[in-house]
Every structure is written in structure tokens, then in C-alpha cells.
Design a protein around this motif. Structure first.
Motif, PDB file in Angstrom:
ATOM      1  N   HIS A  98      60.859  98.486  32.512  1.00  0.00           N
ATOM      2  CA  HIS A  98      60.849  99.822  31.938  1.00  0.00           C
ATOM      3  C   HIS A  98      62.128 100.013  31.122  1.00  0.00           C
ATOM      4  O   HIS A  98      63.211  99.619  31.555  1.00  0.00           O
ATOM      5  CB  HIS A  98      60.810 100.898  33.028  1.00  0.00           C
ATOM      6  N   THR A 109      57.318 100.269  28.426  1.00  0.00           N
ATOM      7  CA  THR A 109      57.065  99.368  29.548  1.00  0.00           C
ATOM      8  C   THR A 109      56.512  98.068  28.973  1.00  0.00           C
ATOM      9  O   THR A 109      55.649  98.098  28.087  1.00  0.00           O
ATOM     10  CB  THR A 109      56.052  99.998  30.528  1.00  0.00           C
ATOM     11  N   TRP A 110      57.019  96.946  29.481  1.00  0.00           N
ATOM     12  CA  TRP A 110      56.636  95.636  28.965  1.00  0.00           C
ATOM     13  C   TRP A 110      56.387  94.672  30.111  1.00  0.00           C
ATOM     14  O   TRP A 110      56.965  94.805  31.180  1.00  0.00           O
ATOM     15  CB  TRP A 110      57.742  95.074  28.071  1.00  0.00           C
ATOM     16  N   THR A 111      55.558  93.682  29.843  1.00  0.00           N
ATOM     17  CA  THR A 111      55.281  92.651  30.847  1.00  0.00           C
ATOM     18  C   THR A 111      56.068  91.378  30.581  1.00  0.00           C
ATOM     19  O   THR A 111      56.104  90.500  31.435  1.00  0.00           O
ATOM     20  CB  THR A 111      53.780  92.326  30.899  1.00  0.00           C
ATOM     21  N   THR A 112      56.696  91.270  29.419  1.00  0.00           N
ATOM     22  CA  THR A 112      57.514  90.085  29.137  1.00  0.00           C
ATOM     23  C   THR A 112      58.948  90.497  28.826  1.00  0.00           C
ATOM     24  O   THR A 112      59.187  91.557  28.223  1.00  0.00           O
ATOM     25  CB  THR A 112      56.973  89.260  27.948  1.00  0.00           C
ATOM     26  N   THR A 152      53.447 103.926  38.278  1.00  0.00           N
ATOM     27  CA  THR A 152      52.369 103.959  39.266  1.00  0.00           C
ATOM     28  C   THR A 152      52.243 105.353  39.863  1.00  0.00           C
ATOM     29  O   THR A 152      51.150 105.870  40.034  1.00  0.00           O
ATOM     30  CB  THR A 152      52.617 102.924  40.377  1.00  0.00           C
ATOM     31  N   CYS A 163      57.349 102.101  41.800  1.00  0.00           N
ATOM     32  CA  CYS A 163      57.260 102.126  40.338  1.00  0.00           C
ATOM     33  C   CYS A 163      56.947 103.549  39.871  1.00  0.00           C
ATOM     34  O   CYS A 163      55.960 104.137  40.294  1.00  0.00           O
ATOM     35  CB  CYS A 163      56.166 101.169  39.867  1.00  0.00           C
ATOM     36  N   HIS A 166      57.428  93.759  35.922  1.00  0.00           N
ATOM     37  CA  HIS A 166      57.397  94.294  34.570  1.00  0.00           C
ATOM     38  C   HIS A 166      58.734  95.006  34.329  1.00  0.00           C
ATOM     39  O   HIS A 166      59.610  94.989  35.195  1.00  0.00           O
ATOM     40  CB  HIS A 166      56.193  95.231  34.365  1.00  0.00           C
ATOM     41  N   CYS A 209      61.021  96.099  37.422  1.00  0.00           N
ATOM     42  CA  CYS A 209      60.192  96.855  38.365  1.00  0.00           C
ATOM     43  C   CYS A 209      59.073  95.942  38.875  1.00  0.00           C
ATOM     44  O   CYS A 209      58.371  95.350  38.047  1.00  0.00           O
ATOM     45  CB  CYS A 209      59.618  98.072  37.655  1.00  0.00           C
ATOM     46  N   ASP A 252      59.617  90.899  24.975  1.00  0.00           N
ATOM     47  CA  ASP A 252      59.209  92.189  24.403  1.00  0.00           C
ATOM     48  C   ASP A 252      60.191  93.300  24.775  1.00  0.00           C
ATOM     49  O   ASP A 252      60.523  94.151  23.950  1.00  0.00           O
ATOM     50  CB  ASP A 252      57.800  92.563  24.863  1.00  0.00           C
TER      51      ASP A 252
END
Length: 135
Positions: free
Chosen positions: A4, A53-56, A130, A127, A2, A117, A59
Motif C-alpha cells: 500500500h 495498492t500493488w501486487t509487485t 480488506t 489489511c 501486497h 501488507c 509497480d
């Protein structure tokens, strides 16, 4: 994997404060808001410094471009924003951090950063999000 997002804008003359930009004992690094000397070191900073924070990658780059355009009106005359965006998506998809920064006046510096990350260059840095959820 992901991503940041981080950013810093301010008096660029402060960037000489290397003790705040390197994770050394007693240097003030963890609490400093100055950008670290190495992009992956952002992950050592408190989670409160994360701006998103993004997963793609797409984005993450959307955020990056929006923030860059807000801090850099008119953009960069040498590299159009769409070319910059395409390259940033490629870099993030390849697990490489992206940093867009520039002097916006004689003394003002603006930087936007998207950090992968977990980070392949700094695999031992956990992370920060986390860590925040465990506290």
C-alpha cells in the motif's frame, strides 16, 4: 503479500504532534493525516488514506519514484533515483517497508511510503483494504 502506498507533504513543524502520530487513546491518530511514527502503523489508518495498492514491488516502486520526483524536483543529489529504486525493490521483495522523505524547504516536509501488507513487524494489524471491503 501486497503493498500500500501513502504520502504526506506539508509543514514539517507539525511533525512534533506525536499524539497524532501514535495510536494512543484520544490522540487523534486514526483521523490524522500526519505520518505515523512507525511505518507499519499506516495500516491502522482509514483505507481512504491509501494512495495505491500493488501486487509487485516494481509497480509499487514506480509509484514511489513518480511521487518522490513530483515532490522533490531534481531528486536527491546524494543518491541517484535509479540506485534508490533498485534498493527499494530489494527491500519490498524482502518484506520491508520503504519510506522516502526529506525536507524540501526550510519548513516543508515531503514523504512517500510503501508499506508491506500483511506486515511482518506488525502481524496483528489487519489489511485496511480488506476491512474497507467488509464495511
Amino acid at each position: 503479500m501486497h503493498f500500500h502506498g501513502y504520502e504526506w507533504a506539508g509543514d514539517g513543524r507539525l511533525l512534533v504532534k506525536e499524539s497524532e502520530r501514535r495510536p494512543v487513546e484520544g490522540g487523534g491518530f486514526r483521523l490524522s493525516e500526519l505520518p505515523p511514527m512507525m511505518t507499519g502503523w499506516w495500516l491502522l489508518r482509514p483505507p481512504a488514506q491509501i494512495r495505491g495498492t500493488w501486487t509487485t514491488a516494481v509497480d509499487a516502486v514506480d509509484w514511489l519514484a513518480k511521487r518522490y520526483e513530483e515532490h522533490t524536483p531534481g531528486g536527491d543529489p546524494w543518491l541517484p533515483i535509479e540506485a534508490r529504486r533498485l534498493r527499494a525493490v530489494e527491500q519490498l521483495a524482502g518484506a520491508s517497508d520503504v519510506m522516502w522523505s526529506r525536507w524540501v524547504s526550510d519548513s516543508r516536509w515531503s514523504g512517500q511510503y510503501v508499506i508491506v501488507c500483511p506486515n511482518k513487524i506488525w502481524p496483528d494489524i489487519p489489511c485496511p483494504a480488506t476491512l474497507a471491503s467488509k464495511q
